[in-house]
Write a protein that holds these residues in place. Sequence first.
Motif, PDB file in Angstrom:
ATOM      1  N   THR A 268       8.940-103.587  54.795  1.00 29.91           N
ATOM      2  CA  THR A 268       7.590-104.125  54.563  1.00 29.91           C
ATOM      3  C   THR A 268       7.331-104.269  53.066  1.00 29.91           C
ATOM      4  O   THR A 268       6.535-105.105  52.652  1.00 29.91           O
ATOM      5  CB  THR A 268       6.488-103.227  55.170  1.00 29.91           C
ATOM      6  OG1 THR A 268       6.598-101.911  54.606  1.00 29.91           O
ATOM      7  CG2 THR A 268       6.619-103.158  56.689  1.00 29.91           C
ATOM      8  N   HIS A 269       7.981-103.434  52.252  1.00 33.14           N
ATOM      9  CA  HIS A 269       7.913-103.558  50.791  1.00 33.14           C
ATOM     10  C   HIS A 269       8.936-102.606  50.183  1.00 33.14           C
ATOM     11  O   HIS A 269       9.459-101.729  50.864  1.00 33.14           O
ATOM     12  CB  HIS A 269       6.510-103.262  50.256  1.00 33.14           C
ATOM     13  CG  HIS A 269       6.003-101.866  50.511  1.00 33.14           C
ATOM     14  ND1 HIS A 269       5.785-101.355  51.778  1.00 33.14           N
ATOM     15  CD2 HIS A 269       5.652-100.863  49.652  1.00 33.14           C
ATOM     16  CE1 HIS A 269       5.320-100.124  51.692  1.00 33.14           C
ATOM     17  NE2 HIS A 269       5.240 -99.799  50.413  1.00 33.14           N
ATOM     18  N   SER A 270       9.207-102.792  48.890  1.00 35.86           N
ATOM     19  CA  SER A 270      10.336-102.038  48.344  1.00 35.86           C
ATOM     20  C   SER A 270       9.891-100.811  47.558  1.00 35.86           C
ATOM     21  O   SER A 270      10.291-100.616  46.416  1.00 35.86           O
ATOM     22  CB  SER A 270      11.249-102.947  47.519  1.00 35.86           C
ATOM     23  OG  SER A 270      10.527-103.626  46.536  1.00 35.86           O
TER      24      SER A 270
ATOM     25  N   PRO B  59       3.443 -85.882  49.327  1.00 36.59           N
ATOM     26  CA  PRO B  59       2.166 -85.620  50.000  1.00 36.59           C
ATOM     27  C   PRO B  59       1.947 -86.482  51.244  1.00 36.59           C
ATOM     28  O   PRO B  59       1.163 -86.108  52.123  1.00 36.59           O
ATOM     29  CB  PRO B  59       1.118 -85.941  48.927  1.00 36.59           C
ATOM     30  CG  PRO B  59       1.842 -86.528  47.770  1.00 36.59           C
ATOM     31  CD  PRO B  59       3.296 -86.260  47.922  1.00 36.59           C
ATOM     32  N   LEU B  60       2.631 -87.610  51.355  1.00 31.11           N
ATOM     33  CA  LEU B  60       2.474 -88.447  52.554  1.00 31.11           C
ATOM     34  C   LEU B  60       3.129 -87.811  53.787  1.00 31.11           C
ATOM     35  O   LEU B  60       2.846 -88.184  54.918  1.00 31.11           O
ATOM     36  CB  LEU B  60       3.077 -89.841  52.318  1.00 31.11           C
ATOM     37  CG  LEU B  60       2.307 -90.746  51.356  1.00 31.11           C
ATOM     38  CD1 LEU B  60       3.131 -91.954  50.967  1.00 31.11           C
ATOM     39  CD2 LEU B  60       0.985 -91.183  51.980  1.00 31.11           C
ATOM     40  N   LYS B  61       4.063 -86.909  53.556  1.00 32.61           N
ATOM     41  CA  LYS B  61       4.719 -86.104  54.602  1.00 32.61           C
ATOM     42  C   LYS B  61       5.673 -86.874  55.518  1.00 32.61           C
ATOM     43  O   LYS B  61       6.768 -86.415  55.796  1.00 32.61           O
ATOM     44  CB  LYS B  61       3.700 -85.350  55.466  1.00 32.61           C
ATOM     45  CG  LYS B  61       2.934 -84.301  54.670  1.00 32.61           C
ATOM     46  CD  LYS B  61       2.217 -83.333  55.609  1.00 32.61           C
ATOM     47  CE  LYS B  61       1.578 -82.204  54.852  1.00 32.61           C
ATOM     48  NZ  LYS B  61       0.392 -82.571  54.063  1.00 32.61           N
TER      49      LYS B  61
ATOM     50  N   GLY C  76       2.613 -97.882  57.984  1.00 40.12           N
ATOM     51  CA  GLY C  76       3.780 -97.185  57.429  1.00 40.12           C
ATOM     52  C   GLY C  76       3.611 -95.668  57.396  1.00 40.12           C
ATOM     53  O   GLY C  76       4.590 -94.933  57.301  1.00 40.12           O
ATOM     54  N   HIS C  77       2.368 -95.194  57.425  1.00 41.83           N
ATOM     55  CA  HIS C  77       2.087 -93.756  57.437  1.00 41.83           C
ATOM     56  C   HIS C  77       0.870 -93.518  58.334  1.00 41.83           C
ATOM     57  O   HIS C  77       0.021 -94.386  58.478  1.00 41.83           O
ATOM     58  CB  HIS C  77       1.772 -93.237  56.026  1.00 41.83           C
ATOM     59  CG  HIS C  77       2.823 -93.599  55.016  1.00 41.83           C
ATOM     60  ND1 HIS C  77       3.976 -92.866  54.842  1.00 41.83           N
ATOM     61  CD2 HIS C  77       2.909 -94.640  54.147  1.00 41.83           C
ATOM     62  CE1 HIS C  77       4.713 -93.434  53.894  1.00 41.83           C
ATOM     63  NE2 HIS C  77       4.097 -94.510  53.452  1.00 41.83           N
ATOM     64  N   GLY C  78       0.785 -92.320  58.910  1.00 39.67           N
ATOM     65  CA  GLY C  78      -0.354 -91.992  59.772  1.00 39.67           C
ATOM     66  C   GLY C  78      -0.190 -92.606  61.149  1.00 39.67           C
ATOM     67  O   GLY C  78       0.879 -93.097  61.511  1.00 39.67           O
TER      68      GLY C  78
ATOM     69  N   GLY D  46       2.558-101.962  57.366  1.00 42.72           N
ATOM     70  CA  GLY D  46       3.201-101.291  56.226  1.00 42.72           C
ATOM     71  C   GLY D  46       2.232-100.349  55.536  1.00 42.72           C
ATOM     72  O   GLY D  46       1.537 -99.570  56.196  1.00 42.72           O
ATOM     73  N   ASP D  47       2.157-100.423  54.206  1.00 41.41           N
ATOM     74  CA  ASP D  47       1.193 -99.601  53.459  1.00 41.41           C
ATOM     75  C   ASP D  47      -0.026-100.418  53.047  1.00 41.41           C
ATOM     76  O   ASP D  47      -0.843 -99.956  52.247  1.00 41.41           O
ATOM     77  CB  ASP D  47       1.842 -99.014  52.186  1.00 41.41           C
ATOM     78  CG  ASP D  47       2.787 -97.869  52.513  1.00 41.41           C
ATOM     79  OD1 ASP D  47       2.937 -97.535  53.700  1.00 41.41           O
ATOM     80  OD2 ASP D  47       3.377 -97.317  51.561  1.00 41.41           O
ATOM     81  N   HIS D  48      -0.144-101.641  53.588  1.00 37.61           N
ATOM     82  CA  HIS D  48      -1.286-102.482  53.194  1.00 37.61           C
ATOM     83  C   HIS D  48      -2.587-101.921  53.788  1.00 37.61           C
ATOM     84  O   HIS D  48      -3.583-101.788  53.081  1.00 37.61           O
ATOM     85  CB  HIS D  48      -1.031-103.915  53.664  1.00 37.61           C
ATOM     86  CG  HIS D  48      -2.108-104.881  53.280  1.00 37.61           C
ATOM     87  ND1 HIS D  48      -2.638-104.924  52.012  1.00 37.61           N
ATOM     88  CD2 HIS D  48      -2.762-105.848  53.995  1.00 37.61           C
ATOM     89  CE1 HIS D  48      -3.576-105.878  51.965  1.00 37.61           C
ATOM     90  NE2 HIS D  48      -3.662-106.439  53.151  1.00 37.61           N
TER      91      HIS D  48
ATOM     92  N   PRO E 149      10.302 -96.658  47.368  1.00 38.48           N
ATOM     93  CA  PRO E 149      11.433 -95.803  47.753  1.00 38.48           C
ATOM     94  C   PRO E 149      11.284 -95.132  49.128  1.00 38.48           C
ATOM     95  O   PRO E 149      12.287 -94.870  49.783  1.00 38.48           O
ATOM     96  CB  PRO E 149      11.475 -94.741  46.648  1.00 38.48           C
ATOM     97  CG  PRO E 149      10.755 -95.341  45.497  1.00 38.48           C
ATOM     98  CD  PRO E 149       9.743 -96.299  46.055  1.00 38.48           C
ATOM     99  N   ASP E 150      10.035 -94.857  49.565  1.00 44.46           N
ATOM    100  CA  ASP E 150       9.870 -94.213  50.890  1.00 44.46           C
ATOM    101  C   ASP E 150      10.104 -95.205  52.035  1.00 44.46           C
ATOM    102  O   ASP E 150      10.197 -94.799  53.195  1.00 44.46           O
ATOM    103  CB  ASP E 150       8.498 -93.533  51.027  1.00 44.46           C
ATOM    104  CG  ASP E 150       7.332 -94.458  50.748  1.00 44.46           C
ATOM    105  OD1 ASP E 150       7.475 -95.362  49.911  1.00 44.46           O
ATOM    106  OD2 ASP E 150       6.266 -94.273  51.375  1.00 44.46           O
ATOM    107  N   HIS E 151      10.232 -96.480  51.716  1.00 48.14           N
ATOM    108  CA  HIS E 151      10.466 -97.493  52.752  1.00 48.14           C
ATOM    109  C   HIS E 151      11.880 -98.050  52.736  1.00 48.14           C
ATOM    110  O   HIS E 151      12.392 -98.453  53.776  1.00 48.14           O
ATOM    111  CB  HIS E 151       9.439 -98.624  52.627  1.00 48.14           C
ATOM    112  CG  HIS E 151       8.040 -98.151  52.884  1.00 48.14           C
ATOM    113  ND1 HIS E 151       7.355 -98.454  54.038  1.00 48.14           N
ATOM    114  CD2 HIS E 151       7.238 -97.329  52.159  1.00 48.14           C
ATOM    115  CE1 HIS E 151       6.165 -97.858  54.000  1.00 48.14           C
ATOM    116  NE2 HIS E 151       6.085 -97.168  52.877  1.00 48.14           N
ATOM    117  N   VAL E 152      12.503 -98.088  51.551  1.00 48.49           N
ATOM    118  CA  VAL E 152      13.843 -98.703  51.469  1.00 48.49           C
ATOM    119  C   VAL E 152      14.925 -97.812  50.850  1.00 48.49           C
ATOM    120  O   VAL E 152      16.104 -98.149  50.926  1.00 48.49           O
ATOM    121  CB  VAL E 152      13.814-100.039  50.675  1.00 48.49           C
ATOM    122  CG1 VAL E 152      12.983-101.086  51.390  1.00 48.49           C
ATOM    123  CG2 VAL E 152      13.324 -99.835  49.251  1.00 48.49           C
TER     124      VAL E 152
HETATM  125 ZN   LIG Z   1       4.777 -95.784  51.922  1.00 53.18          ZN
END
Ligand SMILES: [Zn+2]
Length: 328
Positions: free
Chosen positions: A75-77, A25-27, A234-236, A192-194, A79-82
């Motif tokens: 930025t963090h582990s 859904p994050l695309k 990380g998104h948007g 990141g996703d923070h 799966p969509d980042h690493v």
């Molecule tokens: Zn993410």
Amino acid sequence: MADNQHSCEIAPGIFLIKVPLPENPLKQLNSYLILDEDRPALVDVGFNRIECEQVLRRALDDFGLDFQDIDVLATHSHPDHVGNLDRIWRPSMRVYAHMHSFEEPRIMNKLQSSTFLPIVDAVTLCAESQRQPSRVFSTDLSAVKGDYPVTYLKDGDIFRRGNYRFQVIETPGHHMTHICLYDEASKIMLTGDHVLERITPNISSFMLETDELGDFLASLRKVRDYDVKLALPGHGEPFSGLARRVDELIAHHKARLTEMEDLVRAGHHDIIDITSSASWKYPNWESWAMEQKFFSLGETLAHLVHAVHCGTIRMIIEGEVVEFYLAE
Ligand SMILES: [Zn+2]
Ligand SMILES: [Zn+2]
């Protein structure tokens, strides 16, 4: 600002590559290429999917680069980042990440499964009438399969690339390994996703012992007052107004905590009952896909566990049964 075919220069020497996240859904994931005369770096690299690998390969190719020429920072582990490291890692590549990035999440996933598998089983039973309920989360949750030499980063470390001198800020909550990076001269923060511009970052707890939401709220306050001109999430979309966005997120979670307490006060005591009775963006919780139900349960649990840590709700465990009551 130059636009290359497969990336877009969003700050001098920093190029945004939109990496597709198929069936998610994050695309898209934002991968950031920071140019450097010696070793350019990619911040976050996408899923372990051919689509993610191809997009990065094409973007690097515009600069005459290949995976062997670059380093990677996570930025963090998640799966969509690493996850893509399992495809793009090369022996010459340095991987920079928080020191708990790979081994500890594996151990945590195993520990968490003792809490979340009974929950998944209970949801599956609730969903008996639906088509083929499946235990999608009983499989391997590791972000990466390979064991890569990692250069560990911790609070206050400096990561230099190009004209940038990024300070590492540990920001646990969305994930225990999350870091943000801040360059004082340009006032750019890689968030990141923070902190995301529109999306509320997912905060899930599947361990009754760890207060992920408490960590997240503390990490939001930690970054709120940095002088940030441009936040690179990380998104948007990249955004300005970090403090305003942080305040919105804190207000969202406070309202959510109040809602959870109200539900408990109204007689909802177990996790599925509380989750299915809470308000969500989409109505009719019972009809949701298993995966969405699972995330909503994790989010509810994160709020309840935080309320327990704050002393407003008490948790009663009897064998396999966990119930929540008001503290007074
Ligand atoms: Zn993410
Ligand atoms: Zn994430």
